[in-house]
Write a protein that holds these residues in place. Sequence first.
Motif, PDB file in Angstrom:
ATOM      1  N   LEU A  24      -2.181  -5.981   1.036  1.00  0.00           N
ATOM      2  CA  LEU A  24      -2.603  -7.335   0.692  1.00  0.00           C
ATOM      3  C   LEU A  24      -3.775  -7.813   1.540  1.00  0.00           C
ATOM      4  N   ILE A  25      -3.998  -7.147   2.681  1.00  0.00           N
ATOM      5  CA  ILE A  25      -5.116  -7.489   3.568  1.00  0.00           C
ATOM      6  C   ILE A  25      -6.105  -6.330   3.503  1.00  0.00           C
ATOM      7  N   PRO A  26      -7.171  -6.456   2.714  1.00  0.00           N
ATOM      8  CA  PRO A  26      -8.062  -5.305   2.485  1.00  0.00           C
ATOM      9  C   PRO A  26      -8.540  -4.598   3.746  1.00  0.00           C
ATOM     10  N   VAL A  27      -8.765  -5.347   4.817  1.00  0.00           N
ATOM     11  CA  VAL A  27      -9.252  -4.713   6.038  1.00  0.00           C
ATOM     12  C   VAL A  27      -8.191  -3.806   6.666  1.00  0.00           C
ATOM     13  N   LEU A  28      -6.923  -4.009   6.289  1.00  0.00           N
ATOM     14  CA  LEU A  28      -5.826  -3.182   6.805  1.00  0.00           C
ATOM     15  C   LEU A  28      -5.333  -2.164   5.784  1.00  0.00           C
ATOM     16  N   SER A  29      -6.048  -2.041   4.677  1.00  0.00           N
ATOM     17  CA  SER A  29      -5.578  -1.152   3.612  1.00  0.00           C
ATOM     18  C   SER A  29      -5.498   0.300   4.053  1.00  0.00           C
ATOM     19  N   VAL A  30      -6.279   0.678   5.074  1.00  0.00           N
ATOM     20  CA  VAL A  30      -6.202   2.049   5.572  1.00  0.00           C
ATOM     21  C   VAL A  30      -4.798   2.353   6.097  1.00  0.00           C
ATOM     22  N   PHE A  31      -4.120   1.330   6.647  1.00  0.00           N
ATOM     23  CA  PHE A  31      -2.754   1.539   7.142  1.00  0.00           C
ATOM     24  C   PHE A  31      -1.752   1.572   5.995  1.00  0.00           C
ATOM     25  N   SER A  32      -2.045   0.854   4.918  1.00  0.00           N
ATOM     26  CA  SER A  32      -1.189   0.966   3.741  1.00  0.00           C
ATOM     27  C   SER A  32      -1.216   2.391   3.210  1.00  0.00           C
ATOM     28  N   GLY A  33      -2.414   2.965   3.105  1.00  0.00           N
ATOM     29  CA  GLY A  33      -2.530   4.359   2.687  1.00  0.00           C
ATOM     30  C   GLY A  33      -1.838   5.295   3.657  1.00  0.00           C
ATOM     31  N   ALA A  34      -1.922   4.989   4.966  1.00  0.00           N
ATOM     32  CA  ALA A  34      -1.282   5.833   5.970  1.00  0.00           C
ATOM     33  C   ALA A  34       0.236   5.789   5.835  1.00  0.00           C
ATOM     34  N   ILE A  35       0.784   4.621   5.547  1.00  0.00           N
ATOM     35  CA  ILE A  35       2.245   4.494   5.370  1.00  0.00           C
ATOM     36  C   ILE A  35       2.695   5.276   4.140  1.00  0.00           C
ATOM     37  N   VAL A  36       1.954   5.132   3.042  1.00  0.00           N
ATOM     38  CA  VAL A  36       2.274   5.888   1.832  1.00  0.00           C
ATOM     39  C   VAL A  36       2.239   7.388   2.128  1.00  0.00           C
ATOM     40  N   ALA A  37       1.188   7.833   2.822  1.00  0.00           N
ATOM     41  CA  ALA A  37       1.050   9.261   3.122  1.00  0.00           C
ATOM     42  C   ALA A  37       2.138   9.744   4.070  1.00  0.00           C
ATOM     43  N   LEU A  38       2.508   8.923   5.052  1.00  0.00           N
ATOM     44  CA  LEU A  38       3.563   9.319   5.999  1.00  0.00           C
ATOM     45  C   LEU A  38       4.892   9.526   5.285  1.00  0.00           C
ATOM     46  N   VAL A  39       5.274   8.573   4.445  1.00  0.00           N
ATOM     47  CA  VAL A  39       6.533   8.711   3.706  1.00  0.00           C
ATOM     48  C   VAL A  39       6.468   9.931   2.790  1.00  0.00           C
ATOM     49  N   TRP A  40       5.317  10.141   2.162  1.00  0.00           N
ATOM     50  CA  TRP A  40       5.155  11.291   1.260  1.00  0.00           C
ATOM     51  C   TRP A  40       5.285  12.602   2.033  1.00  0.00           C
ATOM     52  N   LEU A  41       4.686  12.675   3.205  1.00  0.00           N
ATOM     53  CA  LEU A  41       4.736  13.899   4.003  1.00  0.00           C
ATOM     54  C   LEU A  41       6.139  14.169   4.538  1.00  0.00           C
ATOM     55  N   ARG A  42       6.818  13.119   4.958  1.00  0.00           N
ATOM     56  CA  ARG A  42       8.117  13.295   5.617  1.00  0.00           C
ATOM     57  C   ARG A  42       9.270  13.378   4.629  1.00  0.00           C
ATOM     58  N   MET A  43       9.243  12.512   3.603  1.00  0.00           N
ATOM     59  CA  MET A  43      10.387  12.405   2.690  1.00  0.00           C
ATOM     60  C   MET A  43      10.147  13.017   1.324  1.00  0.00           C
ATOM     61  N   PRO A  45       7.762  13.639  -2.454  1.00  0.00           N
ATOM     62  CA  PRO A  45       7.242  12.810  -3.550  1.00  0.00           C
ATOM     63  C   PRO A  45       8.259  11.833  -4.132  1.00  0.00           C
ATOM     64  N   ALA A  46       9.535  12.213  -4.175  1.00  0.00           N
ATOM     65  CA  ALA A  46      10.537  11.348  -4.806  1.00  0.00           C
ATOM     66  C   ALA A  46      10.585   9.984  -4.124  1.00  0.00           C
ATOM     67  N   GLN A  47      10.557   9.965  -2.783  1.00  0.00           N
ATOM     68  CA  GLN A  47      10.571   8.702  -2.055  1.00  0.00           C
ATOM     69  C   GLN A  47       9.158   8.130  -1.927  1.00  0.00           C
ATOM     70  N   GLY A  48       8.188   9.029  -1.793  1.00  0.00           N
ATOM     71  CA  GLY A  48       6.812   8.572  -1.598  1.00  0.00           C
ATOM     72  C   GLY A  48       6.262   7.808  -2.786  1.00  0.00           C
ATOM     73  N   ILE A  49       6.658   8.196  -3.991  1.00  0.00           N
ATOM     74  CA  ILE A  49       6.108   7.529  -5.174  1.00  0.00           C
ATOM     75  C   ILE A  49       6.622   6.091  -5.283  1.00  0.00           C
ATOM     76  N   LYS A  50       7.802   5.814  -4.740  1.00  0.00           N
ATOM     77  CA  LYS A  50       8.307   4.436  -4.743  1.00  0.00           C
ATOM     78  C   LYS A  50       7.431   3.547  -3.859  1.00  0.00           C
ATOM     79  N   ILE A  51       7.089   4.049  -2.694  1.00  0.00           N
ATOM     80  CA  ILE A  51       6.223   3.289  -1.782  1.00  0.00           C
ATOM     81  C   ILE A  51       4.834   3.153  -2.393  1.00  0.00           C
ATOM     82  N   LEU A  52       4.367   4.216  -3.049  1.00  0.00           N
ATOM     83  CA  LEU A  52       3.049   4.183  -3.675  1.00  0.00           C
ATOM     84  C   LEU A  52       2.978   3.111  -4.761  1.00  0.00           C
TER      85      LEU A  52
END
Length: 297
Positions: A24-43, A45-52
């Motif tokens: 929601l804060i464009p200047v922090l969107s890089v961290f949104s992508g990082a959170i999506v990628a972290l969940v995807w890497l650790r948990m 695609p099944a869990q990562g796609i929900k966060i995505l």
Amino acid sequence: MRALAEFVMKSPSRALGAAVVAALIPVLSVFSGAIVALVWLRMGPAQGIKILLAAALPGLYFWLSASSPDVLLGVVGAALLAEVLRSNQGWSRVLIVGALIAAFIALTIQWLDDDLQVQIIDLLLDQGGLAESYELTALDQQQLAATLGWLFNGVITSVQLLMLIASVIIARWWQSMLYNPGGFQAEFHALRLPLWSAAFLPLVLVLVASGQTWLMPALPVLLVPHLIAGVALVHAVFAIKKYNSFWLGLLYVLLIFTQPYMSLMLVLFALADSVMNVRHRLAPPPPPPSQDGDGEA
């Protein structure tokens, strides 16, 4: 940063909330992508796609309301590159896939509004003095304006690609910090682009110079993987030679204040590394084999 990673990984609901708030804060969107990628890497695609899907909602809003697809492309791209990294365990493939997708976007999507782009180009040609300094004719100015428009598009896309790769790097660093200390450093130090990629970039440059100017938006984008690989090479050399980290910090200061010269140097380092494998040449020789007794078998 560690506290944020620990907070995100405590529960899927926390990861979802943090990804949405950051998006929601464009200047922090890089961290949104990082959170999506972290969940995807650790948990996976099944869990990562929900966060995505949750993080994509703010991105979709910005796209529809402000014609700005940056946030949406950032979270979707982070998930895609996280899957590439998760499946193949290779940063070189992540960079190449990201660059190829970004090059296609640069060739097909215009980031700047037509009126704004015309204003910027006119400002450079007239008030910037380009037309007067080089005594450009009306036809020359028209051709230069088209070239600058393509170049602007490529530069903006390359910045988007850098932010996307930063998201995946942050995610992998978080994963390493929480579950595999030292793993990210070993991966990053080993990053080396394949030999064919060292020929691909000069080939596109030759095509642009020979008149295929429509390929110009792809040039800044294709420089990004080599820039990242050049930074990785410098980190690896410092680790091999055990140089003081002060000089590594100085590299980043120069990278900020001496653009584009330092970036070009790092790109050249990466191209040379693809050909020569600098790490292999600088690595200390293996210890001699031990001998038992007088050395007889």
